[in-house]
Design a protein around this motif. Structure first.
Motif, PDB file in Angstrom:
ATOM      1  N   VAL A   1     -19.244  54.202  48.164  1.00 24.75           N
ATOM      2  CA  VAL A   1     -19.167  54.135  49.529  1.00 24.75           C
ATOM      3  C   VAL A   1     -18.597  53.772  50.154  1.00 24.75           C
ATOM      4  N   ARG A   2     -19.191  52.093  49.983  1.00 27.40           N
ATOM      5  CA  ARG A   2     -18.225  51.338  51.383  1.00 27.40           C
ATOM      6  C   ARG A   2     -16.700  51.115  50.528  1.00 27.40           C
ATOM      7  N   GLU A   3     -16.620  50.961  49.797  1.00 28.48           N
ATOM      8  CA  GLU A   3     -15.278  51.091  48.808  1.00 28.48           C
ATOM      9  C   GLU A   3     -14.220  52.254  49.350  1.00 28.48           C
ATOM     10  N   LEU A   4     -14.956  53.061  49.133  1.00 25.61           N
ATOM     11  CA  LEU A   4     -13.803  54.499  49.469  1.00 25.61           C
ATOM     12  C   LEU A   4     -13.724  54.700  51.142  1.00 25.61           C
ATOM     13  N   ALA A   5     -14.402  54.029  51.692  1.00 22.94           N
ATOM     14  CA  ALA A   5     -14.770  53.951  53.023  1.00 22.94           C
ATOM     15  C   ALA A   5     -13.094  52.798  53.397  1.00 22.94           C
ATOM     16  N   ILE A   6     -13.790  51.665  52.827  1.00 27.35           N
ATOM     17  CA  ILE A   6     -12.118  50.461  53.267  1.00 27.35           C
ATOM     18  C   ILE A   6     -11.016  51.676  52.580  1.00 27.35           C
ATOM     19  N   ASP A   7     -11.112  51.974  51.501  1.00 25.97           N
ATOM     20  CA  ASP A   7      -9.426  53.069  50.869  1.00 25.97           C
ATOM     21  C   ASP A   7      -8.627  54.189  51.884  1.00 25.97           C
ATOM     22  N   ILE A   8      -9.694  54.363  52.338  1.00 26.24           N
ATOM     23  CA  ILE A   8      -9.597  55.646  53.390  1.00 26.24           C
ATOM     24  C   ILE A   8      -8.358  54.847  54.367  1.00 26.24           C
ATOM     25  N   THR A   9      -9.057  54.257  54.014  1.00 25.01           N
ATOM     26  CA  THR A   9      -8.768  53.678  55.972  1.00 25.01           C
ATOM     27  C   THR A   9      -7.833  52.666  56.287  1.00 25.01           C
ATOM     28  N   LYS A  10      -7.325  52.372  55.004  1.00 26.61           N
ATOM     29  CA  LYS A  10      -5.992  50.810  54.961  1.00 26.61           C
ATOM     30  C   LYS A  10      -5.044  51.608  55.271  1.00 26.61           C
ATOM     31  N   ASP A  11      -4.211  50.865  56.154  1.00 27.40           N
ATOM     32  CA  ASP A  11      -3.156  50.769  56.615  1.00 27.40           C
ATOM     33  C   ASP A  11      -2.936  51.637  57.674  1.00 27.40           C
ATOM     34  N   LYS A  12      -4.487  51.703  57.949  1.00 28.74           N
ATOM     35  CA  LYS A  12      -4.107  52.469  59.769  1.00 28.74           C
ATOM     36  C   LYS A  12      -4.374  51.195  60.929  1.00 28.74           C
ATOM     37  N   PRO A  13      -4.093  51.747  61.922  1.00 38.15           N
ATOM     38  CA  PRO A  13      -4.055  50.453  62.581  1.00 38.15           C
ATOM     39  C   PRO A  13      -4.752  50.822  63.453  1.00 38.15           C
ATOM     40  N   SER A  14      -5.042  51.940  64.231  1.00 36.45           N
ATOM     41  CA  SER A  14      -5.983  52.241  65.218  1.00 36.45           C
ATOM     42  C   SER A  14      -7.433  52.538  64.565  1.00 36.45           C
ATOM     43  N   VAL A  15      -8.748  52.647  65.696  1.00 34.03           N
ATOM     44  CA  VAL A  15     -10.142  53.028  65.577  1.00 34.03           C
ATOM     45  C   VAL A  15      -9.996  54.760  65.320  1.00 34.03           C
ATOM     46  N   TYR A  16      -8.922  54.844  66.120  1.00 33.58           N
ATOM     47  CA  TYR A  16      -8.779  56.474  66.194  1.00 33.58           C
ATOM     48  C   TYR A  16      -8.198  57.117  65.258  1.00 33.58           C
ATOM     49  N   ASP A  17      -6.763  56.385  64.554  1.00 33.37           N
ATOM     50  CA  ASP A  17      -6.791  56.549  63.150  1.00 33.37           C
ATOM     51  C   ASP A  17      -7.896  56.636  62.496  1.00 33.37           C
ATOM     52  N   GLN A  18      -8.391  55.310  62.064  1.00 33.23           N
ATOM     53  CA  GLN A  18      -9.310  55.140  60.796  1.00 33.23           C
ATOM     54  C   GLN A  18      -9.966  56.900  60.414  1.00 33.23           C
ATOM     55  N   ILE A  19     -10.722  57.469  62.003  1.00 33.04           N
ATOM     56  CA  ILE A  19     -12.126  58.094  62.005  1.00 33.04           C
ATOM     57  C   ILE A  19     -11.270  59.286  61.802  1.00 33.04           C
ATOM     58  N   LYS A  20     -10.006  59.709  61.669  1.00 32.61           N
ATOM     59  CA  LYS A  20      -9.306  60.933  61.697  1.00 32.61           C
ATOM     60  C   LYS A  20      -8.987  61.032  60.408  1.00 32.61           C
ATOM     61  N   ALA A  21      -8.636  59.536  59.601  1.00 32.14           N
ATOM     62  CA  ALA A  21      -8.197  59.485  58.457  1.00 32.14           C
ATOM     63  C   ALA A  21      -9.016  60.285  57.074  1.00 32.14           C
ATOM     64  N   ILE A  22     -10.573  59.284  57.852  1.00 29.32           N
ATOM     65  CA  ILE A  22     -12.170  59.906  57.243  1.00 29.32           C
ATOM     66  C   ILE A  22     -12.338  61.548  57.437  1.00 29.32           C
ATOM     67  N   GLU A  23     -11.789  62.073  58.710  1.00 29.51           N
ATOM     68  CA  GLU A  23     -12.249  63.496  58.776  1.00 29.51           C
ATOM     69  C   GLU A  23     -11.031  64.367  57.584  1.00 29.51           C
ATOM     70  N   ARG A  24     -10.261  63.572  57.980  1.00 31.39           N
ATOM     71  CA  ARG A  24      -8.997  64.526  56.727  1.00 31.39           C
ATOM     72  C   ARG A  24      -9.571  64.412  55.330  1.00 31.39           C
ATOM     73  N   TYR A  25     -10.029  63.138  55.305  1.00 33.20           N
ATOM     74  CA  TYR A  25     -10.308  63.273  53.602  1.00 33.20           C
ATOM     75  C   TYR A  25     -11.180  64.151  52.895  1.00 33.20           C
ATOM     76  N   PHE A  26     -12.208  65.384  53.105  1.00 31.72           N
ATOM     77  CA  PHE A  26     -12.914  65.621  52.563  1.00 31.72           C
ATOM     78  C   PHE A  26     -11.560  67.492  52.966  1.00 31.72           C
ATOM     79  N   SER A  27     -10.085  67.492  53.372  1.00 28.90           N
ATOM     80  CA  SER A  27      -9.747  69.089  53.372  1.00 28.90           C
ATOM     81  C   SER A  27      -8.780  68.625  52.207  1.00 28.90           C
ATOM     82  N   TYR A  28      -8.847  67.148  51.849  1.00 28.81           N
ATOM     83  CA  TYR A  28      -7.805  67.170  50.534  1.00 28.81           C
ATOM     84  C   TYR A  28      -8.074  66.962  48.805  1.00 28.81           C
ATOM     85  N   ASN A  29      -9.090  66.262  49.101  1.00 34.14           N
ATOM     86  CA  ASN A  29      -9.849  65.741  47.914  1.00 34.14           C
ATOM     87  C   ASN A  29     -10.922  66.613  47.100  1.00 34.14           C
ATOM     88  N   GLY A  30     -10.498  68.366  47.294  1.00 31.98           N
ATOM     89  CA  GLY A  30     -11.336  68.552  45.909  1.00 31.98           C
ATOM     90  C   GLY A  30     -13.182  69.258  46.528  1.00 31.98           C
TER      91      GLY A  30
END
Length: 726
Positions: A421-450
C-alpha cells in the motif's frame, strides 16, 4: 379448428407442469405467512386449469370459480355451514366492512377473508395469463424465469429453503420450454398431423433434461464468490450483529467494520433551499484500524456557541461580502447540525446552544439545561472559500516536516498495513512537485486504473485481511467508503495529514424559485469523502469516489497550465452521481408519503372523478356499439402482418364467422357450413364465402395435405370483412 386427442394430451401435460410450478409458488408463501389449507388453494388452481383445458365458456367458467371462492370464504371464515341461512348475511357483512375500510382509506383494516379473495383473484388472472402464453404464444419463458427469481429471492432473504424447489422448477421449466418449442416448430413446418414425429423429438428431449439435471444436482459445487449479504441486511434492520457493531442505512456513528453490500433507503432526511450545491458535513474520524474507523484516545475539549454567533472550525471560509443563507428543513430531526463548507453561523427560532466537539468537529444541539434538542428547521449562513492555485502550488513536501505534533493523529496507520500500500502511494505521487499535486494524483488514481463503483458487490475483508489492501489490489469494486478510506490511507502513507469525513452528498436538485433551488437529501445520499491538509492553505475537501464531483472552488491565478485542472463546479447544475448515496433515479416516495393524504386529495376532486367515470362509461358504450366497425378493421391490420399458413387461416375463418354474427348473419342450429356460406354469399352478393368454406372443410376433414394459394385466400377473407363493415 377442433382439437385432436393428441392436442388435449399435449395441453394436459403442459397444465400438469404448470400446476406443479404454481405449487412451488404457493409453498413458500404459505410457510412464510403461516397460512394453512394449502390443499384448498391447490384445488382452486387445478379447477382453473381444468376449465381452461376443456375450454369451458367464459361465463360458466367464471361462475364456477366464483362459486368455489364463495364456498372457500364461508368454509374457512364462517362457523356456519355453506348452505345455512347465515351464509348470505355473513357475506353481506364482510362486503360492507371491507368496502367501508377501502373507501375510508383504512386499507390495513380489511379482513383476512377479503385478502384471501384478492389472492384467489390474483391466481385466477395468473392462470388466464399462463393459458394465453401456452395456447396462443406457445412460449412460457417469462413465467419460468420469474418463478426461478421468486424462489431464489425468498431462499436468499428469508428462512425458506428453496434448494429443492429451484431444482424442480428448473427441470419442469426446461421440459415445458422444450414442449412448446417443438409445438412452434411443428406449426411453422405445417406438420400438425405428424404426431409420431413430434414425440420422436419430445421424448429424447425429456430424457436428456432429466439425465443432465440429475448429474448437475449430484456433482460437487464450488462455494459462493461473494459474502452472504443477508447478515449485513439483518444488521441494517437491527436483527443481527455485523463485526463489532450494527450497521444502519444512512448516517451512523459506528464505522468500525466497513465492507459488504449496501442496502439503500429512500427515506427523506432533510430539505435544503440554497443558491449553491453543497456537500453536507457532519463529522470526521481519525483512526484507521484495518477494518474501519474509530476515534483516537486523547483529551479534547468542547466549544459552545449560541445562535447567530460565529462558529469557528478548522476549515476555510470565504469573504464576508459573499455571505449567503441556506434554509434547512429537517424531516428526521437529529441532535446535531448538518454543516456546509464555509459555514459562518446558525440561526434558530428557539434559544439553542451549539456544542462543537474539537476531535470530530461534530456540532451537537442542546438546550440551556445541557439536554439534547431536536430542531425541525434552522438557517445556515455561509461564504464559500476560494482557493488560490498559486498558493496551492507553493505547498512543498518539505513543509510537512515542520507541522505541529497535533497533526500526528491524522497520520496514524495500523502496524499491519501491507507494505505494498505504501509502495503504491509512492509510485502514484512520484514526480509530483507539490503536496497539492500529490493529493490530486491520488484522487485521480481511482478513475483510470480499473476501479468500479458498485454498492451491491463490495466485499467484506477476512479477519487477516486489510480493508484498503483488499480494495486496492484484489477487488477494485466498492462504494464511497472504499474509495475515501483508501485515499486517506494512501495520503497518510506518504506523510500527508488526512481525515475521513462523513455526511451527505448534495442530493436531488428540485425546482428553482427566486434563484433558490430545493435539494432533497435522503438516506441514499449518505456519503463519505476526504479532507487533506495542504501546507500554506489548510484543510481542503477531496472527492475520490468514481462518478461524484466535489464542490471545491479554485482561482486559477497562475499562467502555467496544469494538466487535468479541477473543474469549477457550477452551483446550479446538478451533477450525476452513482448511488449509495444517490440510489438509481427512483420515483419512489419518501417516508412522508401517506395513503391517507392521497385519499383526502382524491375526495376533494369528487366531481372530477365523477366526470372521468362518466366519460369512461360513454367511451365504453361507444366502443361497444361501434364494435362491428373497429374490431374487423383491427383484425385486418393484424392479419396483414401474420404469415400465410394453415394456423392463421383457421383463426381468420373463425373471426370472420364472429363478424358475420355481429351483423346478423348467424349460423342456424343444424345448418352445415356450406349451406351457411351459400346464404352469406346470397346476402352479400358474392361467392367468396363458399370458396373459403370449401378450403376450410378440406383442411379440417381432409386426411392428406395439399397446397393452396394463401394469398388469394387472404384477399377473399379481407374482401368479406370489408363487406361486413360497409
Amino acid at each position: 379448428m377442433k382439437k385432436t386427442v393428441g392436442d388435449y394430451i399435449e395441453l394436459t401435460i403442459a397444465y400438469v407442469i404448470v400446476f406443479l410450478i404454481l405449487r412451488e409458488w404457493l409453498i413458500p408463501v404459505m410457510e412464510l405467512t403461516d397460512t394453512a389449507l394449502l390443499h384448498l388453494f391447490l384445488v382452486f388452481i387445478g379447477l382453473s386449469l381444468a376449465l381452461s383445458l376443456f375450454r369451458v365458456q367464459p361465463l360458466l367458467s367464471g361462475l364456477i370459480k366464483l362459486g368455489y371462492i364463495t364456498w372457500f370464504i364461508v368454509f374457512v371464515f364462517s362457523k356456519e355451514p355453506f348452505l345455512s341461512g347465515n351464509t348470505l348475511p355473513f357475506l353481506i357483512q364482510e362486503w360492507k366492512w371491507n368496502m367501508t375500510a377501502i373507501f375510508s382509506g383504512e386499507f390495513g383494516q380489511v379482513s383476512d377473508s377479503f385478502r384471501t379473495v384478492l389472492f384467489l383473484a390474483l391466481i385466477w388472472m395468473l392462470i388466464y395469463l399462463i393459458h394465453h402464453w401456452i395456447t396462443v404464444r406457445n412460449n412460457i419463458f417469462y413465467f419460468f424465469v420469474l418463478t426461478v427469481f421468486f424462489i431464489a429471492t425468498l431462499d436468499t432473504f428469508s428462512d425458506y429453503n428453496g434448494k429443492t424447489a429451484i431444482v424442480k422448477v428448473i427441470i419442469l421449466g426446461l421440459i415445458m420450454t422444450g414442449l412448446l418449442f417443438v409445438k412452434r416448430l411443428w406449426l411453422q413446418v405445417d406438420a400438425t398431423n405428424n404426431a409420431i414425429g413430434k414425440w420422436k423429438l419430445v421424448i429424447p428431449m425429456i430424457v436428456s433434461v432429466l439425465i443432465f439435471s440429475s448429474v448437475a444436482f449430484f456433482l460437487p459445487k464450488t462455494g459462493p464468490t461473494w459474502a452472504d449479504p443477508v447478515p449485513f441486511i439483518k444488521g441494517v434492520a437491527g436483527q443481527g450483529d455485523l463485526g463489532s457493531g450494527k450497521k444502519s442505512v444512512g448516517y451512523s456513528n459506528d464505522d468500525s467494520r466497513l465492507g459488504g453490500p449496501f442496502q439503500g433507503d429512500n427515506t427523506l432526511v432533510f430539505t435544503a433551499t440554497s443558491r449553491d450545491r453543497h456537500y453536507w458535513r457532519i463529522d470526521t474520524k481519525d483512526t484507521y484500524t484495518s477494518k474501519g474507523w474509530i476515534l483516537s484516545q486523547g483529551n479534547f475539549g468542547k466549544n459552545y456557541y449560541q445562535a447567530d454567533t460565529p462558529i469557528l472550525t478548522s476549515l476555510q471560509v470565504g469573504s464576508p461580502e459573499k455571505t449567503r443563507e441556506i434554509q434547512m428543513d429537517i424531516a428526521v430531526p437529529m441532535p446535531f447540525l448538518i454543516q456546509t463548507y464555509g459555514m459562518l453561523s446558525v440561526s434558530a427560532q428557539d434559544s439553542t446552544m451549539f456544542v462543537q466537539d474539537e476531535q470530530t468537529e461534530k456540532i451537537g444541539i442542546e438546550q440551556q439545561n445541557n439536554e439534547s434538542k431536536l430542531l425541525s428547521s434552522y438557517t445556515l449562513s455561509y461564504s464559500e472559500p476560494i482557493y488560490s492555485m498559486e498558493q496551492l502550488q507553493l505547498s512543498q513536501p518539505s513543509m510537512l516536516e515542520t507541522l505541529d505534533p497535533s497533526f500526528n493523529r491524522f497520520l496514524q496507520l495500523p502496524n499491519t498495513l501491507p507494505q505494498r500500500v505504501r509502495e503504491l502511494a509512492i509510485d502514484i505521487t512520484k514526480d509530483k512537485p507539490s503536496v497539492y499535486d500529490q493529493i490530486k494524483a491520488i484522487e485521480r488514481y481511482f478513475s483510470y486504473n480499473g476501479f468500479r463503483y458498485d454498492k451491491t458487490a463490495a466485499a467484506i475483508p477476512a479477519e487477516d485481511q486489510d480493508y484498503v489492501d483488499q480494495f486496492l489490489f484484489d477487488t477494485k469494486i466498492g462504494y464511497c467508503d472504499n474509495f475515501s478510506t483508501s485515499m486517506v490511507v494512501l495520503l497518510r502513507s506518504i506523510g500527508i495529514p488526512a481525515r475521513w469525513v462523513k455526511g451527505f452528498a448534495p442530493g436531488d436538485a428540485g425546482s428553482v424559485s427566486d434563484g433558490l433551488r430545493e435539494y432533497r437529501i435522503t438516506n441514499n445520499n449518505a456519503h463519505s469523502w476526504v479532507e487533506a491538509y495542504v501546507p500554506g492553505t489548510g484543510w481542503m475537501e477531496f472527492e475520490p469516489t468514481i462518478g461524484f464531483t466535489g464542490n471545491v472552488n479554485i482561482d486559477y491565478d497562475i499562467e502555467k497550465e496544469t494538466p487535468q485542472q479541477e473543474q469549477v463546479t457550477q452551483p446550479e447544475v446538478k451533477q450525476e452521481q452513482p448511488k449509495k448515496e444517490q440510489a438509481p433515479k427512483q420515483k419512489a416516495t419518501s417516508s412522508t408519503f401517506s395513503i391517507d393524504v392521497v385519499w383526502t386529495w382524491m375526495k376533494k376532486l369528487t366531481y372530477v372523478w365523477l366526470a372521468i367515470l362518466v366519460l369512461l362509461i360513454a367511451v365504453s358504450i361507444s366502443l361497444y356499439t361501434k364494435r362491428r366497425t373497429w374490431i374487423p378493421k383491427m383484425q385486418i391490420r393484424a392479419y396483414r402482418k401474420k404469415d400465410a399458413n394453415w394456423t392463421n387461416f383457421d383463426a381468420s375463418y373463425h373471426d370472420l364467422m364472429k363478424q358475420l354474427s355481429r351483423i346478423g348473419l348467424r349460423r342456424k342450429d343444424g345448418e352445415t357450413l356450406r349451406a351457411f356460406a351459400e346464404r352469406v354469399d346470397m346476402s352479400l352478393e358474392t361467392d367468396k364465402m363458399q370458396k373459403l368454406t370449401v378450403v376450410y372443410e378440406q383442411h379440417i376433414y381432409g386426411k392428406e395435405a395439399y397446397s393452396v394459394d394463401f394469398k388469394e385466400l387472404k384477399e377473399s377473407w379481407e374482401y368479406l370483412i370489408n363487406l361486413t363493415i360497409s
